[in-house]
Design an enzyme around this catalytic site. Structure first.
Site, mmCIF file in Angstrom:
data_model
loop_
_atom_site.group_PDB
_atom_site.id
_atom_site.type_symbol
_atom_site.label_atom_id
_atom_site.label_comp_id
_atom_site.label_asym_id
_atom_site.label_seq_id
_atom_site.Cartn_x
_atom_site.Cartn_y
_atom_site.Cartn_z
ATOM 1 N N LYS A 54 19.774 -51.074 93.962
ATOM 2 C CA LYS A 54 20.598 -50.789 92.768
ATOM 3 C C LYS A 54 21.178 -52.081 92.199
ATOM 4 C CE LYS A 54 21.462 -46.168 94.510
ATOM 5 N NZ LYS A 54 22.270 -45.323 95.391
ATOM 6 N N GLN A 98 28.203 -45.014 98.326
ATOM 7 C CA GLN A 98 26.937 -44.625 98.949
ATOM 8 C C GLN A 98 27.166 -43.662 100.122
ATOM 9 O OE1 GLN A 98 23.777 -45.625 97.866
ATOM 10 N NE2 GLN A 98 23.032 -44.147 99.349
ATOM 11 N N ASP A 121 27.031 -41.269 89.747
ATOM 12 C CA ASP A 121 26.172 -40.436 90.601
ATOM 13 C C ASP A 121 26.142 -38.991 90.100
ATOM 14 O OD1 ASP A 121 24.676 -41.598 92.622
ATOM 15 O OD2 ASP A 121 26.384 -41.814 93.978
#
Length: 293
Positions: A54, A98, A121
């Site tokens: 990312k 994460q 997200d």
């Protein structure tokens, strides 16, 4: 029948190229460049790989990026304090924490602490609620990536029977909503299957579009798929292999070699859904940086 690979890597690259152009335009006009932050707690190998990918993708297209790496022993209070700092930082347009997180941290509590307009997200209850109502919002990154993959490869979904295996809040449930919604892609008739579904193979054999997000390596075999289906494999598993230098190979939830010959379209693992998730994350960051959602 001859199958076609749904190339997530190539499709994601075209999205990144578009975003790169948008960033160049923002810079030329003296605007603020989008900035994505990622919080990584602990040393999970797969998580480190994802986060690094990312950060690298941000660099490729000219986004700003920040990586905050906390130790495995970090307390829930410390993670929540980090989230609050990022919420309050005007430089950060969007950020992710994460998952999975170490066992001492309540993942849902962390998700709910993120400001909905910085939740790239797309996991916050506000964003999921807006998705359900069809309102503009930050969509969950993996389902959004799958929708973009279908759209950009011209896969017809209207009137098709879509079967989803897996009902997680991050993938299975959201994609079942998006596929059934009035739009393109969308307008599919959706069946959502899970661990308690009886006669699963009978249902999956009816699918024009089969989306597999069960989290079990090689779960779907050829006898579960009808001729001419489109199969999207969300799974990713590190499997020991004596044929690679690293000593492992990445495989999906679908037995690719035996299922692919029955398909019209199928995603590879790796190079299918994974790159599209990252592209969607970048797209969400762009949207929120420009106040477009």
């Amino acid at each position: 029948m001859a199958y076609q690979l749904l190339d997530g890597k190539g499709t994601a690259q075209s999205i990144k190229d578009e975003l790169k152009e948008k960033v160049a335009q923002i810079k030329a006009e003296g605007g603020k460049v989008p900035h994505l932050a990622a919080v990584l707690v602990g040393n999970d190998g797969a998580s480190q790989t994802y986060v690094n990918a990312k950060v690298k993708a941000c660099e490729q297209i000219g986004f700003g990026s920040t990586l905050i790496h906390l130790s495995e022993e970090t307390s829930e209070a410390e993670v929540l304090a980090t989230v609050q700092k990022l919420n309050d930082d005007p430089e950060i347009d969007g950020f992710i924490v994460q998952v999975p997180l170490p066992k001492q941290i309540d993942e849902q509590k962390v998700v709910e602490a993120i400001l909905p307009n910085k939740d790239v997200d797309g996991f916050h209850p506000v964003n999921l609620g807006k998705m359900l109502l069809g309102l503009p919002t930050l969509l969950p990154a993996t389902p959004k990536g799958m929708m973009l993959l279908l759209e950009r490869n011209g896969i017809e979904t209207s009137g098709k029977h879509c079967v989803v295996i897996g009902r997680s809040n991050t993938v299975g449930t959201p994609i079942s909503v998006l596929m059934s919604r009035n739009g393109n892609p969308g307008n599919a008739t959706v069946t959502l299957c899970h661990s308690r579904t009886k006669n699963l193979a009978e249902i999956t054999k009816q699918a024009d579009i089969l989306i597999v997000a069960i989290g079990k390596e090689g779960f779907v075999s050829a006898d579960m798929v009808k001729e001419g289906a489109t199969v999207i494999d969300v799974g990713i598993h590190r499997v020991p292999s004596d044929q690679t230098k690293s000593g492992f190979k990445l495989k999906g939830d679908v037995k690719f070699d035996e299922v692919a010959p029955k398909c019209e379209f199928i995603t590879p693992v790796p190079g299918g859904v994974g790159p599209m998730t990252i592209a969607s994350l970048l797209w969400n960051t762009y949207l929120t940086s420009q106040k477009l959602v």
